[in-house]
Design a protein around this motif. Sequence first.
Motif, PDB file in Angstrom:
ATOM      1  N   MET A   1       0.851  -1.198   0.000  1.00  0.00           N
ATOM      2  CA  MET A   1       0.000   0.000   0.000  1.00  0.00           C
ATOM      3  C   MET A   1       0.879   1.238   0.000  1.00  0.00           C
ATOM      4  N   SER A   2       0.523   2.215  -0.797  1.00  0.00           N
ATOM      5  CA  SER A   2       1.368   3.388  -0.934  1.00  0.00           C
ATOM      6  C   SER A   2       0.797   4.548  -0.134  1.00  0.00           C
ATOM      7  N   ILE A   3       1.619   5.557  -0.004  1.00  0.00           N
ATOM      8  CA  ILE A   3       1.200   6.743   0.735  1.00  0.00           C
ATOM      9  C   ILE A   3       0.094   7.458  -0.027  1.00  0.00           C
ATOM     10  N   GLU A   4      -0.940   7.863   0.746  1.00  0.00           N
ATOM     11  CA  GLU A   4      -1.952   8.731   0.147  1.00  0.00           C
ATOM     12  C   GLU A   4      -2.163   9.919   1.057  1.00  0.00           C
ATOM     13  N   TYR A   5      -2.876  10.882   0.579  1.00  0.00           N
ATOM     14  CA  TYR A   5      -3.127  12.085   1.381  1.00  0.00           C
ATOM     15  C   TYR A   5      -4.565  12.119   1.864  1.00  0.00           C
ATOM     16  N   VAL A   6      -4.706  12.484   3.133  1.00  0.00           N
ATOM     17  CA  VAL A   6      -6.017  12.483   3.782  1.00  0.00           C
ATOM     18  C   VAL A   6      -6.371  13.927   4.126  1.00  0.00           C
ATOM     19  N   LEU A   7      -7.618  14.274   3.877  1.00  0.00           N
ATOM     20  CA  LEU A   7      -8.074  15.636   4.170  1.00  0.00           C
ATOM     21  C   LEU A   7      -8.496  15.743   5.639  1.00  0.00           C
ATOM     22  N   VAL A   8      -7.762  16.531   6.386  1.00  0.00           N
ATOM     23  CA  VAL A   8      -8.048  16.681   7.819  1.00  0.00           C
ATOM     24  C   VAL A   8      -8.142  18.164   8.142  1.00  0.00           C
ATOM     25  N   SER A   9      -9.177  18.528   8.883  1.00  0.00           N
ATOM     26  CA  SER A   9      -9.304  19.909   9.355  1.00  0.00           C
ATOM     27  C   SER A   9      -9.412  19.900  10.875  1.00  0.00           C
ATOM     28  N   GLU A  10      -9.190  21.064  11.462  1.00  0.00           N
ATOM     29  CA  GLU A  10      -9.252  21.130  12.930  1.00  0.00           C
ATOM     30  C   GLU A  10     -10.679  20.912  13.410  1.00  0.00           C
ATOM     31  N   GLY A  11     -11.586  21.762  12.937  1.00  0.00           N
ATOM     32  CA  GLY A  11     -13.002  21.586  13.241  1.00  0.00           C
ATOM     33  C   GLY A  11     -13.712  21.221  11.966  1.00  0.00           C
ATOM     34  N   GLU A  12     -14.982  20.862  12.095  1.00  0.00           N
ATOM     35  CA  GLU A  12     -15.710  20.379  10.926  1.00  0.00           C
ATOM     36  C   GLU A  12     -15.813  21.462   9.852  1.00  0.00           C
ATOM     37  N   GLU A  23       2.942   3.704   5.271  1.00  0.00           N
ATOM     38  CA  GLU A  23       2.970   2.594   4.304  1.00  0.00           C
ATOM     39  C   GLU A  23       1.846   1.593   4.535  1.00  0.00           C
ATOM     40  N   ASP A  24       1.483   1.414   5.813  1.00  0.00           N
ATOM     41  CA  ASP A  24       0.449   0.410   6.112  1.00  0.00           C
ATOM     42  C   ASP A  24      -0.966   0.986   5.986  1.00  0.00           C
ATOM     43  N   GLY A  25      -1.069   2.227   5.505  1.00  0.00           N
ATOM     44  CA  GLY A  25      -2.401   2.801   5.304  1.00  0.00           C
ATOM     45  C   GLY A  25      -2.935   3.550   6.501  1.00  0.00           C
ATOM     46  N   SER A  26      -2.227   3.495   7.587  1.00  0.00           N
ATOM     47  CA  SER A  26      -2.695   4.220   8.772  1.00  0.00           C
ATOM     48  C   SER A  26      -2.214   5.662   8.714  1.00  0.00           C
ATOM     49  N   LEU A  27      -2.835   6.496   9.529  1.00  0.00           N
ATOM     50  CA  LEU A  27      -2.404   7.889   9.672  1.00  0.00           C
ATOM     51  C   LEU A  27      -1.913   8.057  11.094  1.00  0.00           C
ATOM     52  N   LEU A  28      -0.700   8.551  11.247  1.00  0.00           N
ATOM     53  CA  LEU A  28      -0.148   8.693  12.597  1.00  0.00           C
ATOM     54  C   LEU A  28      -0.804   9.873  13.304  1.00  0.00           C
ATOM     55  N   LEU A  29      -1.162   9.650  14.539  1.00  0.00           N
ATOM     56  CA  LEU A  29      -1.713  10.758  15.323  1.00  0.00           C
ATOM     57  C   LEU A  29      -0.671  11.874  15.443  1.00  0.00           C
ATOM     58  N   SER A  30       0.590  11.491  15.494  1.00  0.00           N
ATOM     59  CA  SER A  30       1.640  12.513  15.583  1.00  0.00           C
ATOM     60  C   SER A  30       1.673  13.360  14.313  1.00  0.00           C
ATOM     61  N   THR A  31       1.311  12.764  13.187  1.00  0.00           N
ATOM     62  CA  THR A  31       1.202  13.563  11.958  1.00  0.00           C
ATOM     63  C   THR A  31       0.062  14.575  12.082  1.00  0.00           C
ATOM     64  N   VAL A  32      -1.007  14.129  12.734  1.00  0.00           N
ATOM     65  CA  VAL A  32      -2.149  15.029  12.943  1.00  0.00           C
ATOM     66  C   VAL A  32      -1.778  16.147  13.913  1.00  0.00           C
ATOM     67  N   THR A  33      -1.158  15.769  15.027  1.00  0.00           N
ATOM     68  CA  THR A  33      -0.889  16.791  16.046  1.00  0.00           C
ATOM     69  C   THR A  33       0.223  17.739  15.604  1.00  0.00           C
TER      70      THR A  33
END
Length: 307
Positions: A1-12, A23-33
């Motif tokens: 599985m390759s890297i993809e980009y996820v749309l994340v905002s602070e509030g809705e 690589e495993d498809g997960s998003l690291l919380l540290s990437t979010v924070t």
Amino acid sequence: MSIEYVLVSEGEQDEPIELPTEEDGSLLLSTVTAQFAGASGLKYRAGGRLRGLRLVEDRVSPPPGGWAAHRYFCAFPRASAPSPRPRCSDLIVLGLPWKTGEDAVREYFSSFGELLMVQVKRDAKTGLSKGFGFIKFAEYEAQLRALGRRHMIDGRWCDVRIPNSKDGGAAAHRKVFVGRCTESITADDLREYFGAFGQVTDVFVPRPFRAFSFVTFLDPEVAQSLCGQDHIIKGVSVNISTASPKRERDSRSQLLGWGLLDGAAPRVYSWPPEAWPAHSQHSGHAALAPHTPHSAAPDTKPYLKYE
DNA sequence: GTTGAGCGTT
């Protein structure tokens, strides 16, 4: 599985940022924070409902349909999270009759709540009471009930306060000095007048008469906001300043507070404007301060406390 | 007549 980009905002409603997955498809919380400090997780809207994303260790798992199907926004720890209840502190009891011992103090204050400690301070040699003591309640609510009102113990009015040694000077920021008082301005007058600006927890009027008083507010910001102002109480122009010894107040900041450094004219405040007929005989405030002794008890103490 | 009473042997 390759890297993809996820749309994340602070509030809705906020603008999203693209965050890279692993690589495993997960998003690291540290990437979010890294973008949204303090975030504790991610959620999204699924069919009108909010749905949280699975989080294990630092890894946020994508929803069943994959990241691309949704936009995500952050979850944050509750601001009003189970706030640790304020702890009880030792309280000093001032003005105890000489004859009053710990048993009487305990009996009196146990009506406010469970007591964890009762002391009456005594002279080490003679064993005679020094006229004050310390108590500690188990429940903060009991402490609140006992603070800031006066207590009739063995025939004397006593005060319960946070000891000076414990408040770290915080009380100073909640207290103002009211200068140019006249004898016609009573503690009740001050409590009623300043109560319009915020909850008043203490009023001190020296006796015999001196031309000043102290008013303590629950909120230090209220006290600080009044400093430097002149107010008209019962037709008397009083001056409000910070409640600290005179020599410590002779500073530029005080002059700024008086509006004397920036050329502004000193202002005189009165609130409410029509409330004080110049010679009104003060009356009818018993309901505001039910525990105030007034004339009911011969009270030689110089001040009145409220609430 | 513009700064408060008193504050803890351990």
